[in-house]
Design a protein around this motif. Structure first.
Motif, mmCIF file in Angstrom:
data_model
loop_
_atom_site.group_PDB
_atom_site.id
_atom_site.type_symbol
_atom_site.label_atom_id
_atom_site.label_comp_id
_atom_site.label_asym_id
_atom_site.label_seq_id
_atom_site.Cartn_x
_atom_site.Cartn_y
_atom_site.Cartn_z
ATOM 1 N N GLY A 59 0.820 -1.204 0.000
ATOM 2 C CA GLY A 59 0.000 0.000 0.000
ATOM 3 C C GLY A 59 0.852 1.250 0.000
ATOM 4 O O GLY A 59 1.973 1.252 0.523
ATOM 5 N N MET A 60 0.330 2.335 -0.622
ATOM 6 C CA MET A 60 1.048 3.613 -0.655
ATOM 7 C C MET A 60 0.079 4.723 -1.038
ATOM 8 O O MET A 60 -1.028 4.461 -1.535
ATOM 9 N N LEU A 61 0.494 5.962 -0.825
ATOM 10 C CA LEU A 61 -0.301 7.101 -1.266
ATOM 11 C C LEU A 61 -0.126 7.336 -2.768
ATOM 12 O O LEU A 61 0.763 6.765 -3.396
ATOM 13 N N GLU A 62 -0.946 8.247 -3.313
ATOM 14 C CA GLU A 62 -0.931 8.524 -4.753
ATOM 15 C C GLU A 62 0.008 9.667 -5.134
ATOM 16 O O GLU A 62 0.005 10.083 -6.292
ATOM 17 N N ASP A 63 0.783 10.177 -4.194
ATOM 18 C CA ASP A 63 1.541 11.397 -4.463
ATOM 19 C C ASP A 63 2.536 11.281 -5.610
ATOM 20 O O ASP A 63 2.729 12.232 -6.368
ATOM 21 N N PHE A 64 3.194 10.127 -5.763
ATOM 22 C CA PHE A 64 4.199 9.971 -6.812
ATOM 23 C C PHE A 64 3.570 10.168 -8.191
ATOM 24 O O PHE A 64 4.015 10.993 -8.991
ATOM 25 N N GLU A 65 2.502 9.434 -8.477
ATOM 26 C CA GLU A 65 1.879 9.531 -9.791
ATOM 27 C C GLU A 65 1.184 10.867 -10.004
ATOM 28 O O GLU A 65 1.011 11.316 -11.144
ATOM 29 N N ARG A 66 0.823 11.538 -8.912
ATOM 30 C CA ARG A 66 0.125 12.828 -9.012
ATOM 31 C C ARG A 66 1.107 13.982 -9.200
ATOM 32 O O ARG A 66 0.859 14.890 -9.996
ATOM 33 N N LEU A 67 2.225 13.955 -8.473
ATOM 34 C CA LEU A 67 3.175 15.060 -8.504
ATOM 35 C C LEU A 67 4.243 14.910 -9.584
ATOM 36 O O LEU A 67 4.805 15.892 -10.045
ATOM 37 N N ASP A 68 4.535 13.676 -9.968
ATOM 38 C CA ASP A 68 5.553 13.423 -10.992
ATOM 39 C C ASP A 68 5.069 12.293 -11.903
ATOM 40 O O ASP A 68 5.622 11.198 -11.904
ATOM 41 N N PRO A 69 4.016 12.552 -12.686
ATOM 42 C CA PRO A 69 3.414 11.478 -13.483
ATOM 43 C C PRO A 69 4.367 10.851 -14.495
ATOM 44 O O PRO A 69 4.312 9.644 -14.725
ATOM 45 N N THR A 70 5.252 11.648 -15.092
ATOM 46 C CA THR A 70 6.182 11.084 -16.072
ATOM 47 C C THR A 70 7.201 10.176 -15.400
ATOM 48 O O THR A 70 7.526 9.096 -15.903
ATOM 49 N N GLY A 71 7.713 10.604 -14.249
ATOM 50 C CA GLY A 71 8.645 9.764 -13.511
ATOM 51 C C GLY A 71 7.997 8.489 -13.011
ATOM 52 O O GLY A 71 8.587 7.402 -13.090
ATOM 53 N N TYR A 72 6.763 8.606 -12.521
ATOM 54 C CA TYR A 72 6.051 7.414 -12.057
ATOM 55 C C TYR A 72 5.828 6.430 -13.204
ATOM 56 O O TYR A 72 5.940 5.213 -13.018
ATOM 57 N N LEU A 80 -3.734 4.331 -0.687
ATOM 58 C CA LEU A 80 -4.278 4.628 0.639
ATOM 59 C C LEU A 80 -4.747 6.066 0.775
ATOM 60 O O LEU A 80 -5.023 6.522 1.874
ATOM 61 N N GLY A 81 -4.850 6.777 -0.341
ATOM 62 C CA GLY A 81 -5.312 8.160 -0.316
ATOM 63 C C GLY A 81 -4.426 9.030 -1.184
ATOM 64 O O GLY A 81 -3.395 8.599 -1.698
ATOM 65 N N ARG A 82 -4.824 10.294 -1.335
ATOM 66 C CA ARG A 82 -4.059 11.231 -2.146
ATOM 67 C C ARG A 82 -2.999 11.954 -1.329
ATOM 68 O O ARG A 82 -1.957 12.319 -1.834
ATOM 69 N N GLY A 83 -3.279 12.201 -0.060
ATOM 70 C CA GLY A 83 -2.358 12.923 0.805
ATOM 71 C C GLY A 83 -2.617 12.580 2.253
ATOM 72 O O GLY A 83 -3.422 11.696 2.571
ATOM 73 N N GLY A 84 -1.932 13.310 3.160
ATOM 74 C CA GLY A 84 -2.023 12.998 4.577
ATOM 75 C C GLY A 84 -3.431 12.987 5.122
ATOM 76 O O GLY A 84 -3.827 12.084 5.865
ATOM 77 N N PRO A 92 1.060 10.828 6.230
ATOM 78 C CA PRO A 92 1.080 10.912 7.696
ATOM 79 C C PRO A 92 2.504 11.196 8.170
ATOM 80 O O PRO A 92 3.451 10.556 7.721
ATOM 81 N N ASP A 93 2.654 12.185 9.061
ATOM 82 C CA ASP A 93 3.995 12.525 9.508
ATOM 83 C C ASP A 93 4.134 12.312 11.008
ATOM 84 O O ASP A 93 3.250 11.774 11.667
ATOM 85 N N VAL A 94 5.250 12.772 11.539
ATOM 86 C CA VAL A 94 5.573 12.489 12.937
ATOM 87 C C VAL A 94 4.614 13.176 13.905
ATOM 88 O O VAL A 94 4.533 12.807 15.081
ATOM 89 N N ASN A 95 3.873 14.167 13.428
ATOM 90 C CA ASN A 95 2.912 14.857 14.294
ATOM 91 C C ASN A 95 1.536 14.194 14.309
ATOM 92 O O ASN A 95 0.663 14.611 15.070
ATOM 93 N N ASP A 96 1.344 13.179 13.483
ATOM 94 C CA ASP A 96 0.047 12.499 13.398
ATOM 95 C C ASP A 96 -0.003 11.370 14.426
ATOM 96 O O ASP A 96 0.125 10.192 14.100
ATOM 97 N N ALA A 97 -0.208 11.757 15.677
ATOM 98 C CA ALA A 97 -0.193 10.778 16.770
ATOM 99 C C ALA A 97 -1.350 9.796 16.669
ATOM 100 O O ALA A 97 -1.220 8.631 17.068
ATOM 101 N N ALA A 98 -2.490 10.234 16.141
ATOM 102 C CA ALA A 98 -3.657 9.361 16.052
ATOM 103 C C ALA A 98 -3.401 8.184 15.125
ATOM 104 O O ALA A 98 -3.693 7.026 15.460
#
Length: 374
Positions: A71-84, A100-104, A129-135
Motif C-alpha cells: 500500500g502507498m499514497l498517490e503522491d508519486f503519480e500525481r506530482l511526478d506522473p512522467t517519472g512514475y 491509501l489516499g491522495r495525501g495525509g 502521515p507525519d511524525v505529528n500524526d499521533a492518532a
C-alpha cells in the motif's frame, strides 16, 4: 521404578535445555524521529506513507521492487506522473498496489490495517502521515504494525543517508545500504572538501516551485532545498527574513537586495509548457532545449529581467523533486558549480547523476534535471 525415574530425569533435562536455549533476539532500530522500534522477525509486507519513497526503496530493493509494497499514497503519480510512468512500465505490479489516499488528510488507516503490513514507513514531514500524526501512529501500533519514520525533505542532505541506512536494516538490505552510503560520502565530499577553503560566498535567491502560483516569490530557507544553498557555498538572502522552512518574499525585496545568483526550482512538465505557463519544465520526459526555454520564459515575468543575476547570466533552475531523492548529491554539485564555477570546473554533476542511476536505480536516466540561461 528405575525406568520411570530415568525417564523423568531425561524429560526434566530436556525441558531445562529448552528453557536454556536463547530466544532469537528481536531487532530494534532507532528511526529518524529518535524512537526505538522493534521489528518483526520477517518484514514481508510494507506500506509507504508516500509513494515517492519508491525511488529510495529502489536503492535497496532493485529489481525486487515492489514485491513487499502492499500500500502507498498517490503522491508519486500525481506530482511526478512522467517519472512514475517509468516505474510503472518497469514494474507493472505497481498497478495492483493499494492506494491509501491522495495525501495525509485522506490517508485511510482502516485500509492500511486491512492490508496486514508488518511495517509502515512514514516521513518526518511530507505529503502523507507525519511524525505529528499521533492518532494514525497509535492506531497502527494498536494493530501490531511497526512504524518507522524516515526523512528525505526536512534535512535531505544529511537525513537521506541516515534514512537509507535505517531502511537497509528494516528490510534486511544492509549490503545495498552500505554501497549507497559509500557513494553518498564520496559525492558529498567532492563539494564539502573544496568549500572548506572558500571565504567569499555569493548571495543567492532560491525561488521555489516557479510558476505554480501567479506573482512573486515563494522561497525555501531552513529546510528542503533551502539547505542546499549554504551547503553549495552560497548565502541565502531570504534566510533571515523567512525563519521557517518556506515563505514568500516580495519582488521589491529582490530588486533591493539584488542577489548575485538566481536559482528556481522546476516542477513543470511538457503539458504545462503547452499551456504557456511560467513554470520551469524539468524532470523525466523534458529535453534540454525545452528546459532552457522554460527558464528563459519564466524570467520574463514582471521585474525578473531587472535582477542583477539575470542580467549577468547567473540564473539557473533545478528540479524541485531533488527535495526527495537519494540522488540529491548530484543536484548539490550542480549548484556548487553555479556558485563557484572555477573551483568546481572539473566536477561533472551529470556524470554523478548517471552513475547513481546505473548503480542504484532499476529504471533508465532520461530527461533534464537542471538548466541555465544560455
Amino acid at each position: 521404578m528405575g525406568i520411570r525415574m530415568s525417564f523423568l530425569w531425561r524429560a526434566a533435562a530436556l525441558a531445562l535445555a529448552v528453557v536454556l536455549v536463547p530466544a532469537q533476539a528481536a531487532i530494534t532500530v532507532v528511526d529518524l524521529a529518535g524512537r526505538s522500534v522493534t521489528l518483526p522477525d520477517k518484514v514481508e509486507r510494507i506500506i509507504l506513507g508516500e509513494g515517492r519513497m519508491l525511488s529510495a526503496l529502489a536503492v535497496l530493493e532493485g529489481s525486487a521492487l515492489p514485491g513487499r509494497v502492499v500500500g502507498m499514497l498517490e503522491d508519486f503519480e500525481r506530482l511526478d506522473p512522467t517519472g512514475y510512468e517509468l516505474y510503472r512500465q518497469r514494474f507493472p505490479a505497481l498497478q495492483q498496489v493499494a492506494r491509501l489516499g491522495r495525501g495525509g488528510a485522506s490517508f485511510s488507516v482502516e485500509e492500511a490495517i486491512s492490508l496486514k503490513p508488518d511495517v509502515a514507513i512514514f516521513s518526518l514531514r511530507g505529503h502523507g502521515p507525519d511524525v505529528n500524526d499521533a492518532a494514525t501512529l497509535g492506531r497502527l501500533q494498536a494493530a501490531g504494525i511497526s512504524v518507522v519514520y524516515v526523512d528525505f525533505t526536512k534535512n535531505p542532505l544529511e537525513d537521506t543517508a541516515r534514512s537509507i541506512e535505517l531502511l537497509g536494516r528494516v528490510l534486511g538490505r544492509e549490503a545495498q545500504a552500505k554501497a549507497y552510503l559509500g557513494w553518498h560520502r564520496l559525492e558529498m565530499d567532492k563539494v564539502q572538501s573544496r568549500l572548506a577553503r572558500v571565504k567569499q560566498r555569493p548571495t543567492v535567491f532560491l525561488e521555489s516551485r516557479v510558476g505554480l502560483v501567479p506573482g512573486c516569490c515563494e522561497t525555501l530557507t531552513h529546510g528542503m532545498m533551502g539547505l542546499f544553498v549554504e551547503a553549495a557555498g552560497g548565502r541565502n538572502i531570504a534566510a533571515s527574513l523567512v525563519p521557517g522552512v518556506h515563505g514568500t518574499v516580495s519582488l521589491e525585496f529582490l530588486l533591493k537586495e539584488q542577489p548575485e545568483v538566481y536559482i528556481g526550482t522546476g516542477i513543470g512538465n511538457p503539458a504545462s509548457l503547452a499551456k504557456g505557463a511560467a513554470s520551469i519544465a524539468l524532470g523525466a520526459g523534458v529535453d534540454a532545449s525545452a528546459a532552457a526555454d522554460s527558464l528563459a520564459r519564466s524570467l520574463r515575468r514582471t521585474g525578473m529581467a531587472q535582477l542583477q543575476a539575470v542580467r549577468s547570466g547567473r540564473a539557473h533552475a533545478v528540479w524541485h523533486h531533488f527535495n526527495y531523492l537519494a540522488s540529491n548529491p548530484a543536484a548539490l554539485q550542480a549548484m556548487a558549480k553555479w556558485l563557484h564555477p572555477a573551483l568546481f570546473a572539473d566536477v561533472d554533476p551529470q556524470a554523478t547523476l548517471a552513475d547513481f542511476y546505473r548503480r542504484f536505480q532499476p529504471i533508465p536516466l532520461t530527461g533534464t534535471y537542471w538548466t541555465s540561461l544560455p
